[in-house]
Design a protein around this motif. Structure first.
Motif, short mmCIF file in Angstrom:
data_model
loop_
_atom_site.label_atom_id
_atom_site.label_comp_id
_atom_site.label_asym_id
_atom_site.label_seq_id
_atom_site.Cartn_x
_atom_site.Cartn_y
_atom_site.Cartn_z
N ASN A 36 2.92 -22.16 10.51
CA ASN A 36 3.18 -20.67 10.14
C ASN A 36 2.59 -20.63 9.02
O ASN A 36 2.66 -19.32 8.42
CB ASN A 36 4.74 -20.44 10.16
N LEU B 56 -0.41 -20.21 6.88
CA LEU B 56 -1.88 -19.97 7.22
C LEU B 56 -2.76 -19.88 5.88
O LEU B 56 -2.56 -19.30 5.17
CB LEU B 56 -2.32 -18.70 8.22
N ASN B 57 -3.96 -20.36 5.92
CA ASN B 57 -4.75 -20.24 4.54
C ASN B 57 -5.58 -18.81 4.90
O ASN B 57 -5.19 -17.93 5.84
CB ASN B 57 -5.90 -21.43 4.38
N ASP B 58 -6.23 -18.38 3.92
CA ASP B 58 -6.87 -17.17 4.08
C ASP B 58 -7.78 -16.82 5.20
O ASP B 58 -7.71 -15.70 5.68
CB ASP B 58 -7.48 -16.86 2.64
N GLN C 297 -7.67 -18.24 8.06
CA GLN C 297 -6.79 -18.27 9.30
C GLN C 297 -6.07 -17.03 9.42
O GLN C 297 -5.93 -16.30 10.41
CB GLN C 297 -5.71 -19.52 9.32
N LYS C 298 -5.67 -16.70 8.24
CA LYS C 298 -4.97 -15.07 8.28
C LYS C 298 -5.78 -14.03 8.59
O LYS C 298 -5.59 -13.06 9.28
CB LYS C 298 -4.35 -14.89 6.76
N THR C 299 -6.91 -14.18 8.07
CA THR C 299 -8.19 -13.07 8.51
C THR C 299 -8.28 -13.14 9.87
O THR C 299 -8.16 -12.01 10.63
CB THR C 299 -9.35 -13.33 7.68
N ALA D 157 -6.26 -14.06 12.28
CA ALA D 157 -5.11 -13.64 12.88
C ALA D 157 -4.96 -12.21 12.82
O ALA D 157 -4.50 -11.61 13.84
CB ALA D 157 -3.69 -14.46 12.20
N GLU D 158 -5.02 -11.60 11.67
CA GLU D 158 -4.98 -10.23 11.49
C GLU D 158 -6.06 -9.39 12.42
O GLU D 158 -5.99 -8.44 13.05
CB GLU D 158 -5.05 -9.89 10.29
N VAL E 90 -3.94 -18.42 16.66
CA VAL E 90 -3.18 -18.09 15.55
C VAL E 90 -2.63 -16.42 15.65
O VAL E 90 -1.82 -15.93 14.76
CB VAL E 90 -3.96 -17.79 14.06
N SER E 91 -2.92 -15.91 16.66
CA SER E 91 -2.72 -14.44 16.95
C SER E 91 -1.55 -14.50 17.95
O SER E 91 -1.83 -14.90 19.13
CB SER E 91 -3.83 -13.79 17.43
N SER F 156 -13.72 -11.97 10.54
CA SER F 156 -13.01 -13.01 10.59
C SER F 156 -14.00 -14.26 11.04
O SER F 156 -13.83 -15.67 11.17
CB SER F 156 -12.12 -13.00 11.78
#
Length: 333
Positions: free
Chosen positions: A75, A77-79, A81-83, A85-86, A148-149, A244
């Motif tokens: 849960n 996430l690095n930057d 991975q966050k990008t 996921a979004e 991640v999504s 991404s």
């Protein structure tokens, strides 16, 4: 803590219970008696690491306890991975049955001639719309899909339900797989690793959760070896199209990661793959208008060596080009 009766040890019961706790209940931490080296070794084999030590047990008695956990938090996430996921949460509805990845002929080609374990356990990393996961289920695998999504996982679950299959889903990044060692017979990722923040860690993690003799399957966009101009140009253009995007790796890089992770390469090939119309790509990725223009300008002004390497042409206003696709199959020692 987990206790198995001495008469029942050595039969795989402890492993099965631990895997159930990890996979079904999301358990990542365990307390272990330090004076029980067999138990400590068991949990280390299952992917746990010692993170702290107490000289006393929970009752305050002088029996030292090791606090162990599976490293990494799915849960957190690095930057990068966050990008990702979004991006894929936002665009998940574009990856259904009409998506080009619904055509799984590349998987069939990659696994052609490879002996697969009947009714084995498979893990599809960064499953996206679930197309490779469904292909594996149709081959008899019990499939777990990770991403991640959450919206992508929901989409994959819907695809399975419609096809009459069951699917286990888990939310995690490719670089931190929340399963113990030697859990799966096949681990794969298809047209996703170019989004990963640490491809080498992804391969190490994939190898770790493979059983001996298990199959590692990688399919992704690639670039020619020793062609830095092509690599730079293509990665820049793809980053404009999809924020991404990380990097397309060469076949040589992927092979080095595989060998370093104790995998034996069975086949590793590059294939030219014609790309869909750019406007379809833009809609799928939700590319901002200014970035679309950057992509068109880059294609219009592409130097001759780029045009030749990518077979880049324009016919009746439609841009045609071919990217390299790597299909790598390896086995766990």
């Amino acid at each position: 803590m987990l206790f198995i009766h001495p008469d029942s040890r050595g039969k795989g019961i402890g492993k099965s219970l631990t895997l159930f706790a990890i996979r079904e209940k999301g358990i990542r931490k365990v307390d272990v008696n330090e004076q029980n080296p067999q138990a400590v070794g068991f949990y280390e084999h299952m992917g746990f690491e010692v993170v702290s030590r107490s000289p006393l047990d929970p009752q305050g008695k002088p029996f030292p306890v090791l606090m162990m956990e599976i490293p990494g938090d799915p849960n957190m996430l690095n930057d990068i991975q966050k990008t990702a996921a979004e991006q894929f949460d936002r665009q998940s509805d574009r990856y259904g049955k009409s998506h080009i990845l619904a055509d799984t002929s590349d998987i069939a080609a990659a696994l052609d001639g490879i002996e697969l374990r009947a009714r084995g356990a498979a893990l599809d990393i960064a499953t996206g719309g679930g197309h490779m996961a469904l292909n594996l289920a149709r081959h008899g695998y019990r499939v777990t899909a990770g991403d991640v999504s959450q919206r992508m996982l929901d989409q994959a679950a819907d695809l399975f339900a419609e096809a009459g299959y069951s699917l286990e889903t888990r939310l995690f990044p490719a670089e931190s797989i929340p399963f113990g060692d030697a859990t799966f017979d096949l681990v794969g990722s298809r047209v996703a690793p170019h989004h990963f923040s640490d491809p080498a860690s992804f391969v190490r993690e994939a190898a770790r959760v493979l059983r001996p003799g298990g199959i590692f399957l990688l399919i992704d966009g690639s670039v020619p070896d020793d062609s830095p101009d092509v690599e730079t140009w293509l990665n820049r253009v793809e980053k404009w199209r999809d924020p991404s995007h990380g990097r397309f790796l060469s076949r040589n890089e992927w092979e080095q990661f595989a060998v370093a992770s104790n995998l034996v390469i069975v086949k590793s090939e590059l294939f030219p793959r014609e790309q869909p119309d750019l406007r379809w790509y833009f809609e799928t990725a939700g590319t901002p208008q200014q970035n679309r223009q950057l992509v068109f300008d880059a294609i219009r002004t592409a130097p001759e060596n780029i045009r030749k390497a990518l077979r880049l042409t324009e016919e009746n206003g439609v841009i045609r080009w071919f990217w390299s696709q790597i299909r790598l199959v390896a086995k766990r020692r």
